[in-house]
Design a protein around this motif. Structure first.
Motif, PDB file in Angstrom:
ATOM      1  N   GLU A 184       7.838 113.692  23.987  1.00  0.00           N
ATOM      2  CA  GLU A 184       8.830 113.460  22.946  1.00  0.00           C
ATOM      3  C   GLU A 184       9.781 112.329  23.361  1.00  0.00           C
ATOM      4  OE1 GLU A 184      10.450 117.316  22.022  1.00  0.00           O
ATOM      5  OE2 GLU A 184       8.567 117.977  21.101  1.00  0.00           O
ATOM      6  N   ASN A 185      11.077 112.604  23.524  1.00  0.00           N
ATOM      7  CA  ASN A 185      12.038 111.535  23.821  1.00  0.00           C
ATOM      8  C   ASN A 185      12.231 111.293  25.318  1.00  0.00           C
ATOM      9  OD1 ASN A 185      13.352 114.249  23.221  1.00  0.00           O
ATOM     10  ND2 ASN A 185      14.916 113.277  24.486  1.00  0.00           N
ATOM     11  N   VAL A 186      11.426 111.925  26.155  1.00  0.00           N
ATOM     12  CA  VAL A 186      11.525 111.749  27.606  1.00  0.00           C
ATOM     13  C   VAL A 186      10.321 110.966  28.121  1.00  0.00           C
ATOM     14  CG1 VAL A 186      11.623 112.901  29.852  1.00  0.00           C
ATOM     15  CG2 VAL A 186      12.851 113.877  27.886  1.00  0.00           C
ATOM     16  N   PHE A 187      10.595 109.939  28.909  1.00  0.00           N
ATOM     17  CA  PHE A 187       9.565 109.196  29.623  1.00  0.00           C
ATOM     18  C   PHE A 187      10.008 109.180  31.082  1.00  0.00           C
ATOM     19  CE2 PHE A 187       6.889 105.634  30.905  1.00  0.00           C
ATOM     20  CZ  PHE A 187       5.769 105.773  30.085  1.00  0.00           C
ATOM     21  N   ALA A 188       9.079 109.392  31.996  1.00  0.00           N
ATOM     22  CA  ALA A 188       9.453 109.467  33.409  1.00  0.00           C
ATOM     23  C   ALA A 188       8.402 108.778  34.254  1.00  0.00           C
ATOM     24  CB  ALA A 188       9.620 110.922  33.851  1.00  0.00           C
ATOM     25  N   VAL A 189       8.845 108.091  35.307  1.00  0.00           N
ATOM     26  CA  VAL A 189       7.937 107.323  36.155  1.00  0.00           C
ATOM     27  C   VAL A 189       8.206 107.624  37.629  1.00  0.00           C
ATOM     28  CG1 VAL A 189       7.632 105.470  34.486  1.00  0.00           C
ATOM     29  CG2 VAL A 189       9.490 105.313  36.144  1.00  0.00           C
ATOM     30  N   GLN A 190       7.127 107.722  38.398  1.00  0.00           N
ATOM     31  CA  GLN A 190       7.270 107.943  39.827  1.00  0.00           C
ATOM     32  C   GLN A 190       7.642 106.659  40.561  1.00  0.00           C
ATOM     33  OE1 GLN A 190       6.755 111.040  41.953  1.00  0.00           O
ATOM     34  NE2 GLN A 190       8.113 109.521  42.834  1.00  0.00           N
ATOM     35  N   PHE A 191       7.213 105.536  40.033  1.00  0.00           N
ATOM     36  CA  PHE A 191       7.502 104.251  40.658  1.00  0.00           C
ATOM     37  C   PHE A 191       8.914 103.791  40.312  1.00  0.00           C
ATOM     38  CE2 PHE A 191       5.001 103.638  36.752  1.00  0.00           C
ATOM     39  CZ  PHE A 191       5.879 102.901  35.984  1.00  0.00           C
ATOM     40  N   HIS A 192       9.322 102.687  40.920  1.00  0.00           N
ATOM     41  CA  HIS A 192      10.644 102.112  40.690  1.00  0.00           C
ATOM     42  C   HIS A 192      10.512 100.855  39.837  1.00  0.00           C
ATOM     43  CE1 HIS A 192      13.197 104.493  43.451  1.00  0.00           C
ATOM     44  NE2 HIS A 192      12.081 104.633  44.142  1.00  0.00           N
ATOM     45  N   PRO A 193      10.770 100.932  38.538  1.00  0.00           N
ATOM     46  CA  PRO A 193      10.672  99.718  37.723  1.00  0.00           C
ATOM     47  C   PRO A 193      11.661  98.639  38.153  1.00  0.00           C
ATOM     48  CG  PRO A 193      11.613 101.540  36.453  1.00  0.00           C
ATOM     49  CD  PRO A 193      11.100 102.115  37.728  1.00  0.00           C
ATOM     50  N   GLU A 194      12.821  99.038  38.650  1.00  0.00           N
ATOM     51  CA  GLU A 194      13.833  98.056  39.066  1.00  0.00           C
ATOM     52  C   GLU A 194      13.410  97.276  40.305  1.00  0.00           C
ATOM     53  OE1 GLU A 194      14.891 101.654  41.532  1.00  0.00           O
ATOM     54  OE2 GLU A 194      14.016 101.254  39.565  1.00  0.00           O
ATOM     55  N   SER A 196      10.019  96.485  40.685  1.00  0.00           N
ATOM     56  CA  SER A 196       8.641  96.123  40.359  1.00  0.00           C
ATOM     57  C   SER A 196       8.515  94.783  39.645  1.00  0.00           C
ATOM     58  CB  SER A 196       8.002  97.235  39.508  1.00  0.00           C
ATOM     59  OG  SER A 196       7.924  98.444  40.240  1.00  0.00           O
ATOM     60  N   GLY A 197       9.424  93.875  39.931  1.00  0.00           N
ATOM     61  CA  GLY A 197       9.311  92.518  39.422  1.00  0.00           C
ATOM     62  C   GLY A 197       9.372  92.448  37.904  1.00  0.00           C
ATOM     63  N   GLU A 198       8.715  91.428  37.343  1.00  0.00           N
ATOM     64  CA  GLU A 198       8.773  91.198  35.914  1.00  0.00           C
ATOM     65  C   GLU A 198       8.149  92.335  35.112  1.00  0.00           C
ATOM     66  OE1 GLU A 198      10.429  88.830  34.316  1.00  0.00           O
ATOM     67  OE2 GLU A 198      11.159  88.212  36.295  1.00  0.00           O
ATOM     68  N   THR A 199       7.126  92.977  35.669  1.00  0.00           N
ATOM     69  CA  THR A 199       6.485  94.080  34.961  1.00  0.00           C
ATOM     70  C   THR A 199       7.446  95.257  34.821  1.00  0.00           C
ATOM     71  OG1 THR A 199       4.334  93.395  35.836  1.00  0.00           O
ATOM     72  CG2 THR A 199       4.481  95.605  34.914  1.00  0.00           C
ATOM     73  N   GLY A 200       8.164  95.559  35.896  1.00  0.00           N
ATOM     74  CA  GLY A 200       9.148  96.628  35.835  1.00  0.00           C
ATOM     75  C   GLY A 200      10.290  96.312  34.890  1.00  0.00           C
ATOM     76  N   LEU A 201      10.714  95.056  34.884  1.00  0.00           N
ATOM     77  CA  LEU A 201      11.771  94.646  33.959  1.00  0.00           C
ATOM     78  C   LEU A 201      11.300  94.780  32.511  1.00  0.00           C
ATOM     79  CD1 LEU A 201      13.245  91.471  35.723  1.00  0.00           C
ATOM     80  CD2 LEU A 201      14.247  93.777  35.608  1.00  0.00           C
ATOM     81  N   ARG A 202      10.032  94.499  32.258  1.00  0.00           N
ATOM     82  CA  ARG A 202       9.515  94.647  30.899  1.00  0.00           C
ATOM     83  C   ARG A 202       9.556  96.109  30.468  1.00  0.00           C
ATOM     84  NH1 ARG A 202       6.813  91.813  26.744  1.00  0.00           N
ATOM     85  NH2 ARG A 202       6.855  93.300  25.023  1.00  0.00           N
ATOM     86  N   LEU A 203       9.223  97.027  31.374  1.00  0.00           N
ATOM     87  CA  LEU A 203       9.293  98.444  31.038  1.00  0.00           C
ATOM     88  C   LEU A 203      10.730  98.857  30.697  1.00  0.00           C
ATOM     89  CD1 LEU A 203       7.336 101.360  32.528  1.00  0.00           C
ATOM     90  CD2 LEU A 203       9.808 101.599  32.350  1.00  0.00           C
ATOM     91  N   LEU A 204      11.691  98.377  31.488  1.00  0.00           N
ATOM     92  CA  LEU A 204      13.095  98.691  31.201  1.00  0.00           C
ATOM     93  C   LEU A 204      13.534  98.083  29.874  1.00  0.00           C
ATOM     94  CD1 LEU A 204      14.662  98.242  34.749  1.00  0.00           C
ATOM     95  CD2 LEU A 204      14.195 100.395  33.565  1.00  0.00           C
ATOM     96  N   SER A 205      13.090  96.870  29.597  1.00  0.00           N
ATOM     97  CA  SER A 205      13.405  96.238  28.324  1.00  0.00           C
ATOM     98  C   SER A 205      12.821  97.028  27.156  1.00  0.00           C
ATOM     99  CB  SER A 205      12.862  94.802  28.306  1.00  0.00           C
ATOM    100  OG  SER A 205      13.106  94.179  27.071  1.00  0.00           O
TER     101      SER A 205
END
Length: 221
Positions: A184-194, A196-205
Motif C-alpha cells: 500500500e503506502n509503504v515502500f521499504a529498502v534494505q539498501f541505502h539509496p542516499e 547509491s549514486g544517481e540510481t539511488g537519487l532517482r529512487l528518492l526523487s
C-alpha cells in the motif's frame, strides 16, 4: 513537483545528514525536516524512516521517545520509505540480539545470514554484506520509474529480510534477500539509496512524487 514536506524521523539511529542532503538535492521546493516531534511527523506529507545499527537499540530508542506508536500510525496513512534498519524495524521480529520484537507494520522476519555463508561457487562470503549489489525488480512500481532492472545499490547489513508476501525486489548474497518491499503506502529498502549514486537519487526523487497509491502490480520478467 508540488510543494511538500518530508519528515525524516530522528530517533538517534540513522545517517540523517546524508538522507536529508540527498532529499534536498532531488526535491526542488521540498521542505525536509529531520525531527523527533510527533506533531511535525504527523503534519508532513511524506515520511522517511531510516536507521543504522542494532535493532535492539533501534527499538529501545523508538520506544523511549514515544515514536514507536507514531511510526505505526503514519505507516497506515502517509507515503513512507523505510531504509535499512528502518525497514527491518517495520517487520514482526528480528533474530538479532537474541530475538527482538519489532513494529509489526509488515508481515515478515529479519534473519541472520549465518556464520558459514557461501556463494553459488562455494566461496565464503563476508558478513556484514557490505558494498554494491544487483537488485532485481519483482513488481512494477512508481519508485522504480526510470531505474533499470538489475541496477546496483549500496548495502550494509548483517541480517536480511524474509517477507515473501510483499517483495518488490530481490538481491542475492548467499541467500535471496528481499531487498525492497511494497505494501500500500509503504515502500521499504534494505539498501541505502542516499549512498547509491544517481540510481539511488532517482529512487528518492520518485518517492517525492509518489502519492502512496497502490499501483496494479505487473510482475517484472
Amino acid at each position: 513537483m508540488s510543494k511538500s514536506t518530508v519528515a525524516v524521523i530522528d530517533y538517534g539511529m540513522g545517517n540523517l545528514h546524508s538522507v536529508a542532503s540527498a532529499l534536498q538535492k532531488v526535491g526542488d521546493g521540498v521542505t525536509v525536516q529531520v525531527t523527533d516531534c510527533p506533531d511535525t511527523i504527523f503534519a508532513a506529507d511524506r515520511i522517511i524512516f531510516p536507521g543504522v545499527g542494532a535493532i535492539r537499540d533501534c527499538m529501545a530508542e523508538l520506544k523511549s521517545r514515544g515514536l514507536d506508536d507514531v511510526v505505526q500510525e503514519v505507516s497506515a496513512s502517509k507515503p513512507m520509505l523505510g531504509i535499512c534498519v528502518g525497514m527491518q524495524a517495520l517487520m514482526e521480529s528480528s533474530e538479532e540480539n537474541g530475538g527482538v520484537e519489532c513494529l509489526d507494520v509488515l508481515p515478515g522476519q529479519v534473519k541472520f545470514f549465518g556464520k558459514d555463508l557461501r556463494d553459488t561457487d562455494g566461496e565464503r562470503l563476508k558478513v556484514p554484506h557490505m558494498g554494491w549489489n544487483t537488485v532485481s525488480q519483482r513488481i512494477d512500481h512508481p519508485l522504480w520509474e526510470g531505474i533499470a532492472d538489475n541496477s546496483r545499490f549500496y548495502f550494509v547489513h548483517s541480517y536480511y529480510i524474509d517477507a515473501p508476501d510483499y517483495v518488490a525486489a530481490t538481491a542475492q548474497y548467499g541467500v535471496e534477500i528481499h531487498a525492497a518491499l511494497s505494501c500500500e503506502n509503504v515502500f521499504a529498502v534494505q539498501f541505502h539509496p542516499e549512498k547509491s549514486g544517481e540510481t539511488g537519487l532517482r529512487l528518492l526523487s520518485n518517492f517525492l512524487r509518489w502519492d502512496g497509491g497502490q499501483p496494479i502490480f505487473r510482475p517484472v520478467s
